[in-house]
Motif scaffolding. Sequence first.
Motif, PDB file in Angstrom:
ATOM      1  N   LEU A  13      21.291  35.931  44.185  1.00  0.00           N
ATOM      2  CA  LEU A  13      22.541  36.684  43.931  1.00  0.00           C
ATOM      3  C   LEU A  13      22.300  38.092  43.926  1.00  0.00           C
ATOM      4  O   LEU A  13      23.033  39.004  44.563  1.00  0.00           O
ATOM      5  N   ARG A  14      21.094  38.576  43.375  1.00  0.00           N
ATOM      6  CA  ARG A  14      20.533  39.987  43.448  1.00  0.00           C
ATOM      7  C   ARG A  14      20.409  40.513  44.839  1.00  0.00           C
ATOM      8  O   ARG A  14      20.718  41.593  45.273  1.00  0.00           O
ATOM      9  N   GLU A  15      19.724  39.702  45.674  1.00  0.00           N
ATOM     10  CA  GLU A  15      19.453  40.124  47.035  1.00  0.00           C
ATOM     11  C   GLU A  15      20.581  39.954  47.968  1.00  0.00           C
ATOM     12  O   GLU A  15      20.698  40.838  48.890  1.00  0.00           O
ATOM     13  N   SER A  16      21.344  39.005  47.803  1.00  0.00           N
ATOM     14  CA  SER A  16      22.382  38.687  48.746  1.00  0.00           C
ATOM     15  C   SER A  16      23.710  39.596  48.399  1.00  0.00           C
ATOM     16  O   SER A  16      24.409  40.072  49.303  1.00  0.00           O
ATOM     17  N   ALA A  17      24.134  39.558  47.323  1.00  0.00           N
ATOM     18  CA  ALA A  17      25.195  40.418  46.780  1.00  0.00           C
ATOM     19  C   ALA A  17      24.967  41.628  45.999  1.00  0.00           C
ATOM     20  O   ALA A  17      26.063  42.222  45.779  1.00  0.00           O
ATOM     21  N   GLY A  18      23.914  41.916  45.842  1.00  0.00           N
ATOM     22  CA  GLY A  18      23.626  43.284  45.254  1.00  0.00           C
ATOM     23  C   GLY A  18      24.058  43.046  43.889  1.00  0.00           C
ATOM     24  O   GLY A  18      24.435  41.961  43.385  1.00  0.00           O
ATOM     25  N   GLY A  38      30.839  39.696  37.621  1.00  0.00           N
ATOM     26  CA  GLY A  38      31.071  40.791  38.375  1.00  0.00           C
ATOM     27  C   GLY A  38      30.864  40.518  39.948  1.00  0.00           C
ATOM     28  O   GLY A  38      30.605  41.232  40.894  1.00  0.00           O
ATOM     29  N   TYR A  39      30.744  39.149  40.256  1.00  0.00           N
ATOM     30  CA  TYR A  39      30.597  38.746  41.516  1.00  0.00           C
ATOM     31  C   TYR A  39      31.896  38.153  42.163  1.00  0.00           C
ATOM     32  O   TYR A  39      32.446  37.302  41.603  1.00  0.00           O
ATOM     33  N   ASP A  40      32.298  38.517  43.368  1.00  0.00           N
ATOM     34  CA  ASP A  40      33.675  38.122  43.910  1.00  0.00           C
ATOM     35  C   ASP A  40      33.308  37.075  44.833  1.00  0.00           C
ATOM     36  O   ASP A  40      32.158  36.743  44.990  1.00  0.00           O
ATOM     37  N   ALA A  43      30.637  37.992  47.419  1.00  0.00           N
ATOM     38  CA  ALA A  43      29.385  38.017  47.147  1.00  0.00           C
ATOM     39  C   ALA A  43      28.792  36.688  47.004  1.00  0.00           C
ATOM     40  O   ALA A  43      27.728  36.162  47.159  1.00  0.00           O
ATOM     41  N   LEU A  44      29.669  35.527  46.517  1.00  0.00           N
ATOM     42  CA  LEU A  44      29.478  34.486  46.539  1.00  0.00           C
ATOM     43  C   LEU A  44      29.155  33.778  47.818  1.00  0.00           C
ATOM     44  O   LEU A  44      28.112  32.815  48.108  1.00  0.00           O
ATOM     45  N   PHE A  45      29.951  34.137  48.675  1.00  0.00           N
ATOM     46  CA  PHE A  45      29.828  33.501  50.196  1.00  0.00           C
ATOM     47  C   PHE A  45      28.361  34.063  50.576  1.00  0.00           C
ATOM     48  O   PHE A  45      27.558  33.250  51.326  1.00  0.00           O
ATOM     49  N   GLY A  65      33.810  26.646  46.983  1.00  0.00           N
ATOM     50  CA  GLY A  65      35.255  27.078  46.153  1.00  0.00           C
ATOM     51  C   GLY A  65      35.510  26.237  44.922  1.00  0.00           C
ATOM     52  O   GLY A  65      35.909  27.199  44.033  1.00  0.00           O
ATOM     53  N   GLY A  66      34.684  25.400  44.631  1.00  0.00           N
ATOM     54  CA  GLY A  66      34.850  24.682  43.120  1.00  0.00           C
ATOM     55  C   GLY A  66      33.798  25.130  42.338  1.00  0.00           C
ATOM     56  O   GLY A  66      34.000  24.796  40.852  1.00  0.00           O
ATOM     57  N   ALA A  67      32.813  25.811  42.759  1.00  0.00           N
ATOM     58  CA  ALA A  67      31.849  26.538  41.851  1.00  0.00           C
ATOM     59  C   ALA A  67      32.455  27.837  41.083  1.00  0.00           C
ATOM     60  O   ALA A  67      32.622  28.780  41.862  1.00  0.00           O
ATOM     61  N   LYS A  68      32.770  27.636  39.663  1.00  0.00           N
ATOM     62  CA  LYS A  68      33.222  28.884  39.114  1.00  0.00           C
ATOM     63  C   LYS A  68      32.117  29.609  38.391  1.00  0.00           C
ATOM     64  O   LYS A  68      32.380  30.753  38.034  1.00  0.00           O
ATOM     65  N   THR A  69      31.032  28.920  38.149  1.00  0.00           N
ATOM     66  CA  THR A  69      29.967  29.373  37.396  1.00  0.00           C
ATOM     67  C   THR A  69      28.778  29.167  37.663  1.00  0.00           C
ATOM     68  O   THR A  69      28.578  28.298  38.654  1.00  0.00           O
ATOM     69  N   PRO A  70      27.546  29.920  37.322  1.00  0.00           N
ATOM     70  CA  PRO A  70      26.300  29.401  37.934  1.00  0.00           C
ATOM     71  C   PRO A  70      25.982  27.790  37.805  1.00  0.00           C
ATOM     72  O   PRO A  70      25.233  27.425  38.862  1.00  0.00           O
ATOM     73  N   ALA A  71      26.368  27.392  36.685  1.00  0.00           N
ATOM     74  CA  ALA A  71      26.077  25.799  36.597  1.00  0.00           C
ATOM     75  C   ALA A  71      26.542  25.062  37.541  1.00  0.00           C
ATOM     76  O   ALA A  71      26.091  24.223  37.979  1.00  0.00           O
ATOM     77  N   ASP A  72      27.939  25.356  37.852  1.00  0.00           N
ATOM     78  CA  ASP A  72      28.642  24.702  38.743  1.00  0.00           C
ATOM     79  C   ASP A  72      27.852  24.866  40.313  1.00  0.00           C
ATOM     80  O   ASP A  72      27.880  23.933  40.761  1.00  0.00           O
TER      81      ASP A  72
END
Length: 85
Positions: A13-18, A38-40, A43-45, A65-72
């Motif tokens: 997340l940090r590397e790819s999306a800042g 704070g990830y849209d 950023a998730l893509f 698209g179904g992943a709303k949380t890091p756990a998902d």
Amino acid sequence: MREITIDTLVRLLRESAGEDESVQLDGDILDTTFEALGYDSLALFNTVSAIEREYALEISEEEVGGAKTPADLLKTVNQALAGTS
């Protein structure tokens, strides 16, 4: 069995999306929505693209698209790694 961990996901997340200085990716974030972190969707893509490259996977947009949380997202990626998605 290969498996992605929360530590690996946070790194990607940090590397790819800042990471905005106000975003906290430390602590128990598993059930916090990406939006609250704070990830849209872009950023998730970018993060999923990095996961696909690093782990030689292909994950469908529907699954992501179904992943709303890091756990998902961890569940989706680990199922793909196990070949059960």
